[in-house]
Design an enzyme around this catalytic site. Sequence first.
Site, PDB file in Angstrom:
ATOM      1  N   GLY A  16       0.929  -1.090   0.027  1.00 50.21           N
ATOM      2  CA  GLY A  16      -0.048  -0.065   0.010  1.00 50.21           C
ATOM      3  C   GLY A  16       0.889   1.356   0.075  1.00 50.21           C
ATOM      4  N   ASP A 121       5.490  -6.000   5.281  1.00 58.60           N
ATOM      5  CA  ASP A 121       5.625  -7.205   5.598  1.00 58.60           C
ATOM      6  C   ASP A 121       5.821  -8.197   4.426  1.00 58.60           C
ATOM      7  OD1 ASP A 121       3.138  -7.243   5.744  1.00 58.60           O
ATOM      8  OD2 ASP A 121       2.641  -8.802   7.311  1.00 58.60           O
ATOM      9  N   ILE A 145       2.058   2.420   7.524  1.00 56.83           N
ATOM     10  CA  ILE A 145       1.413   3.218   8.495  1.00 56.83           C
ATOM     11  C   ILE A 145       1.066   2.632   9.826  1.00 56.83           C
ATOM     12  CG2 ILE A 145       0.437   5.010   6.655  1.00 56.83           C
ATOM     13  CD1 ILE A 145      -2.268   3.471   7.335  1.00 56.83           C
ATOM     14  N   ASP A 146       0.971   0.915   9.475  1.00 56.21           N
ATOM     15  CA  ASP A 146       0.575   0.243  10.800  1.00 56.21           C
ATOM     16  C   ASP A 146       1.626   0.171  11.798  1.00 56.21           C
ATOM     17  OD1 ASP A 146      -1.600  -0.210   8.773  1.00 56.21           O
ATOM     18  OD2 ASP A 146      -0.685  -2.049   8.186  1.00 56.21           O
ATOM     19  N   GLN A 293      -5.433   8.334   5.869  1.00 54.64           N
ATOM     20  CA  GLN A 293      -4.497   8.171   6.610  1.00 54.64           C
ATOM     21  C   GLN A 293      -3.069   7.933   5.913  1.00 54.64           C
ATOM     22  OE1 GLN A 293      -6.008   5.023  10.182  1.00 54.64           O
ATOM     23  NE2 GLN A 293      -7.432   5.129   8.586  1.00 54.64           N
ATOM     24  N   ARG A 294      -3.381   7.510   4.823  1.00 57.00           N
ATOM     25  CA  ARG A 294      -2.287   6.970   3.891  1.00 57.00           C
ATOM     26  C   ARG A 294      -1.721   8.180   2.947  1.00 57.00           C
ATOM     27  NH1 ARG A 294      -3.502   0.884   2.161  1.00 57.00           N
ATOM     28  NH2 ARG A 294      -3.233   1.815   0.064  1.00 57.00           N
TER      29      ARG A 294
END
Length: 379
Positions: A16, A121, A145-146, A293-294
């Site tokens: 993403g 990941d 972002i996570d 958020q991204r």
Amino acid sequence: MQAQKKGTLAVLTGGGDCPGLNAVIRAVVKTAIHHGFEIYGISNGFHGLINGDMKLMDLSDVSGILPRGGTILGTTNRDNPFKYMVGQDDAGNPIYEDKRDVVVKNLKDRKIDCLIVIGGDGSLKIAYDLHRYCDVNVVGVPKTIDNDLPCTERTFGFDTAMAMATEALDRLHTTAESHHRVMVLEVMGRYAGWIALHSGIAGGADVILIPEIPYDLEAVIRKIRERQQHGKKFSIITVAEGAKPIGGQMTVARLVKGSFEPVRLGGVGEKLAREIEDRTGIESRCTVLGYLQRGGSPTAYDRVLSTRYGAAAVEACLDEEYNVMVSLQANEIVRVPIAKAASQPHQVPVDSDIIRTAREVGVSFGDEEPAGDTSDTRK
Ligand code: F6P
């Protein structure tokens, strides 16, 4: 004077999009050229690597991109070279092919010494597989972002996502207070609660629900009622998309065929708002922050971190220390084996000081016993 040619590198962005990707690309290209490397930019992540879609970059390609959101290289969270979707059968099931030989040929044809993979990941796992099964030199840069990657204290992009979610909570506060409502903010984060936890604390949420601590709806309602008894007619809840009730499941929004990781979470916030309204009669609304958020410009913190990561990735190539991920530890950039970096996701430790701090300032994680309960066997 231009340094003597050191070798050839390539860079791609996978998974993403994420604030700070362009800042990393810029740092990679500038540092590479500074040290005398040629650097290829690969379009659209592993898709471009499989299809040979790459071109040599120069300084003009990265001019002015430091504050820009997205990625100038393009990205995709599909297209695993080891399991590349080439079509669908009559029943609509994906048909996959192994493209590892094509990838190796594309890198060899251009004499690329090392592939810099900027990814989360899924992408880092592919980078690790390219190293162990195909002998490709790789260097990883931790993006998401996570903030859920192991072996690093911070991924770039997290700070920006957290800032966006905090601003959203500030804005929701005024509506909540004016209308005496319960306002639920659903944030991203997949199986980790970092965004919900940090933005919830920064935005003064009354309840924070994260995947690491399954919640009890009764405890959430108790908190809302307790606030009402103290004259607070509104409540703010931050819920991670991966949060789940005790004994229940995460809410899945959709499955994406051909993706590294097909499950897409989403919908828990709306469910929760409905349940709270039905149970308490208090008007409740849900806002899903989603891709806000991204997207957009990275914070100053993320620009600095991205720049440090990008430069450090090229420095690893300069030292010929391959098959590592650059990482942040005790505010220093270090290198960790890519094998470790591609292991289990990094969730919020439930006994961490930040969880304790939140509890101390009155945040509910939806797991409290009712007051006066005597079932605690430690007593
Ligand atoms: O990993 C970043 C992330 O934004 C997660 O927080 C979210 O669950 C997922 O990606 C959404 O993926 P997509 O862009 O495929 O909808």
